[in-house]
Design a protein around this motif. Sequence first.
Motif, PDB file in Angstrom:
ATOM      1  N   THR A 221       0.862  -1.192   0.000  1.00  0.00           N
ATOM      2  CA  THR A 221       0.000   0.000   0.000  1.00  0.00           C
ATOM      3  C   THR A 221       0.895   1.237   0.000  1.00  0.00           C
ATOM      4  O   THR A 221       1.800   1.358   0.823  1.00  0.00           O
ATOM      5  N   SER A 222       0.640   2.139  -0.949  1.00  0.00           N
ATOM      6  CA  SER A 222       1.442   3.352  -1.063  1.00  0.00           C
ATOM      7  C   SER A 222       0.699   4.354  -1.925  1.00  0.00           C
ATOM      8  O   SER A 222      -0.030   3.977  -2.853  1.00  0.00           O
ATOM      9  N   VAL A 223       0.914   5.639  -1.640  1.00  0.00           N
ATOM     10  CA  VAL A 223       0.298   6.667  -2.486  1.00  0.00           C
ATOM     11  C   VAL A 223       0.870   6.601  -3.900  1.00  0.00           C
ATOM     12  O   VAL A 223       0.217   7.043  -4.867  1.00  0.00           O
ATOM     13  N   ARG A 224       2.079   6.036  -4.048  1.00  0.00           N
ATOM     14  CA  ARG A 224       2.685   5.911  -5.377  1.00  0.00           C
ATOM     15  C   ARG A 224       1.956   4.891  -6.243  1.00  0.00           C
ATOM     16  O   ARG A 224       2.019   4.950  -7.478  1.00  0.00           O
ATOM     17  N   VAL A 225       1.252   3.953  -5.609  1.00  0.00           N
ATOM     18  CA  VAL A 225       0.537   2.927  -6.368  1.00  0.00           C
ATOM     19  C   VAL A 225      -0.481   3.571  -7.312  1.00  0.00           C
ATOM     20  O   VAL A 225      -0.655   3.142  -8.465  1.00  0.00           O
ATOM     21  N   SER A 239      -6.944  -1.931 -17.687  1.00  0.00           N
ATOM     22  CA  SER A 239      -8.290  -1.421 -17.968  1.00  0.00           C
ATOM     23  C   SER A 239      -8.751  -0.518 -16.822  1.00  0.00           C
ATOM     24  O   SER A 239      -8.463  -0.785 -15.646  1.00  0.00           O
ATOM     25  N   GLU A 240      -9.457   0.522 -17.199  1.00  0.00           N
ATOM     26  CA  GLU A 240      -9.963   1.448 -16.182  1.00  0.00           C
ATOM     27  C   GLU A 240     -11.181   0.822 -15.497  1.00  0.00           C
ATOM     28  O   GLU A 240     -12.127   0.398 -16.158  1.00  0.00           O
ATOM     29  N   SER A 241     -11.142   0.743 -14.188  1.00  0.00           N
ATOM     30  CA  SER A 241     -12.258   0.167 -13.438  1.00  0.00           C
ATOM     31  C   SER A 241     -12.252   0.740 -12.022  1.00  0.00           C
ATOM     32  O   SER A 241     -11.251   1.297 -11.564  1.00  0.00           O
ATOM     33  N   ARG A 242     -13.367   0.575 -11.348  1.00  0.00           N
ATOM     34  CA  ARG A 242     -13.448   1.052  -9.971  1.00  0.00           C
ATOM     35  C   ARG A 242     -12.699   0.108  -9.038  1.00  0.00           C
ATOM     36  O   ARG A 242     -12.759  -1.107  -9.179  1.00  0.00           O
ATOM     37  N   VAL A 243     -11.969   0.690  -8.103  1.00  0.00           N
ATOM     38  CA  VAL A 243     -11.261  -0.109  -7.091  1.00  0.00           C
ATOM     39  C   VAL A 243     -11.589   0.448  -5.722  1.00  0.00           C
ATOM     40  O   VAL A 243     -11.890   1.641  -5.563  1.00  0.00           O
ATOM     41  N   GLU A 244     -11.559  -0.428  -4.731  1.00  0.00           N
ATOM     42  CA  GLU A 244     -11.880   0.009  -3.364  1.00  0.00           C
ATOM     43  C   GLU A 244     -10.841   0.980  -2.825  1.00  0.00           C
ATOM     44  O   GLU A 244     -11.166   1.965  -2.176  1.00  0.00           O
ATOM     45  N   ASN A 245      -9.593   0.707  -3.113  1.00  0.00           N
ATOM     46  CA  ASN A 245      -8.523   1.578  -2.638  1.00  0.00           C
ATOM     47  C   ASN A 245      -7.461   1.644  -3.731  1.00  0.00           C
ATOM     48  O   ASN A 245      -6.746   0.666  -3.973  1.00  0.00           O
ATOM     49  N   GLU A 246      -7.342   2.781  -4.397  1.00  0.00           N
ATOM     50  CA  GLU A 246      -6.423   2.897  -5.526  1.00  0.00           C
ATOM     51  C   GLU A 246      -4.960   2.893  -5.090  1.00  0.00           C
ATOM     52  O   GLU A 246      -4.056   2.808  -5.930  1.00  0.00           O
ATOM     53  N   ASN A 247      -4.707   2.960  -3.795  1.00  0.00           N
ATOM     54  CA  ASN A 247      -3.334   2.925  -3.297  1.00  0.00           C
ATOM     55  C   ASN A 247      -2.860   1.515  -2.952  1.00  0.00           C
ATOM     56  O   ASN A 247      -1.724   1.324  -2.517  1.00  0.00           O
ATOM     57  N   VAL A 248      -3.726   0.518  -3.157  1.00  0.00           N
ATOM     58  CA  VAL A 248      -3.366  -0.867  -2.869  1.00  0.00           C
ATOM     59  C   VAL A 248      -2.914  -1.559  -4.164  1.00  0.00           C
ATOM     60  O   VAL A 248      -3.590  -1.494  -5.190  1.00  0.00           O
ATOM     61  N   PHE A 249      -1.785  -2.219  -4.097  1.00  0.00           N
ATOM     62  CA  PHE A 249      -1.217  -2.941  -5.235  1.00  0.00           C
ATOM     63  C   PHE A 249      -1.962  -4.270  -5.365  1.00  0.00           C
ATOM     64  O   PHE A 249      -1.572  -5.294  -4.806  1.00  0.00           O
ATOM     65  N   ASP A 250      -3.069  -4.252  -6.134  1.00  0.00           N
ATOM     66  CA  ASP A 250      -3.925  -5.433  -6.222  1.00  0.00           C
ATOM     67  C   ASP A 250      -3.543  -6.333  -7.406  1.00  0.00           C
ATOM     68  O   ASP A 250      -2.588  -6.051  -8.150  1.00  0.00           O
TER      69      ASP A 250
END
Length: 546
Positions: A221-225, A239-250
């Motif tokens: 997890t990082s703001v750089r993610v 692909s552009e999609s909704r994510v729960e937390n854009e700072n998590v490297f999923d």
Amino acid sequence: MTNFNKTLLLLIFLLSFVSLQAQDLSIEGILGDKIRGEKSQGAVVVEGIELYSQNELPKFYMNREFELAWTSQKNKKDLIESIESSYDEGLNPEDYHLKKIRKLMLKSEKQNLSKAETADLDLLMTDALILYASHLLAGKLQQSELRKKWDVDRNVVPADPDSLLTTTLHNQKIKPVLEDFKPNHYMYGFMKLHLKKLREESTQGGWPKVSEGEVLKPGDTSVRVSEFRKYLIAVGDLSESRVENENVFDKDLEEGVKKFQSRHRLNSDGVIGKGTIEQMQVPIEERIDMLLLNLERTRWILHQPDEDFLLVNIAGFHVKRFTDRKEVFNSRVIVGKYHKETPIFKGVMEYIVMNPTWTLPYSIATHETLPRLKKDPGYLAAKHMEVMDRNGKILNPATIDWAQYSSGNFPFIIRQKAGPWNALGEVKFIFPNKYAVYLHDTPSRGLFNQQERAFSHGCIRTEDKWGLLMSLMDDPKVWNMDKINEILKSGETTTINLPKPINIYLVYLTAAVDEHNNLLFMKDIYKRDKAVFNALNEPFEFKKAD
């Protein structure tokens, strides 16, 4: 009346006489005088520009008795549109007299051109068509002049260019003919599409920036993610999609990173480290430049490729086989190191050798092996090598005083015996050439896992050796692993002729597109790009006759 006034009146009279004479000349006469007169002085020139086609252009007009060639408005329109579209080919429209042609065409819409202007416009258009066609057919640049070890013949020009030019204008087929002059391979068409796309994105501000920092791995997890997420979406790897937390490297981001790494010939581990960040920080303008210069290289080498051929991209560290315009084989390779470059040329693969011996090149024998022999007389035995005289007679190395020899007086041949220790591995693929370069196996299999695989002395080491052999033999009932293992077990050096010789292209592309339209970028391992790009950016000089 003074002498000065008399001289002035005489000069005015003479100028008026010359002007009247020019007006009395027909357009055909003006064309004839321009071509015959100026050609005799070394060049056909229009408005100070030395035209490109100093041979074909005069021949063309002489054969038509200096009649105008560009009487069709459709031909004129098609030529101008074609020249304008040269920008999409990665070429410069101004190389083809575009400003001067436009200026004269614009003037002709408002008033009649003079006979001299009409002649000039005709010559400029003819020269522009010949020049643009030649650039599409063989490239703007002479590749072999830019760097040694680019040994590819220029593409063959039409057998009768004068007839082709006449027919093209008569049938009003400028655009279809020019289209036929472009490389006939999917890579060229896809690269043009990507060039257009990147240019559009560049005008809109380019790609999002990414920051340097510590390595990021899946689950971090990082703001750089979020920066990397936005970047990968912009370049099309995520692909552009909704994510729960854009700072998590999923998981989705990991797959996007792997795709980016694959396209840039990095190890596809899904980890954002230094090498991956370096490639993400390359500005879009530099990627555009890479496409421009590699479109030029594609014009050099893929104009009319065979229906079945092998292609080694040295910068991409791979060999592929294309059959009926489809990729049917792909393997990683190792190529020559910097300063021991694998040369660029076309050859014909004719046969395969299993359980090969290796005769050391003179340079390796004298500069690498001989110094080791001087320190350790047992070196040859340890490396399964034998020494021979120039007639092929095997000698006893213990009887040779190695200290008295150097690269200037070395009379021996050193050969490594067949076996798993052999530097060529278990098989080599031969396409006879003056460089003594070929594809072969290697016992150093771990090197294929390296990201940059420039380790050899110039030959090409192939990872999927048996996949390549079975592909080339194209007879799975006979040429399968059972047959291969049988030959290997025998230990005998065995030569196998290919059922059909196949052309092989050794090329150097730092930008390319695969059959799935994925845009690929490679490192310029031999530092060839700068010279090509600089030369491509220079205005074309209209002075070398063709």
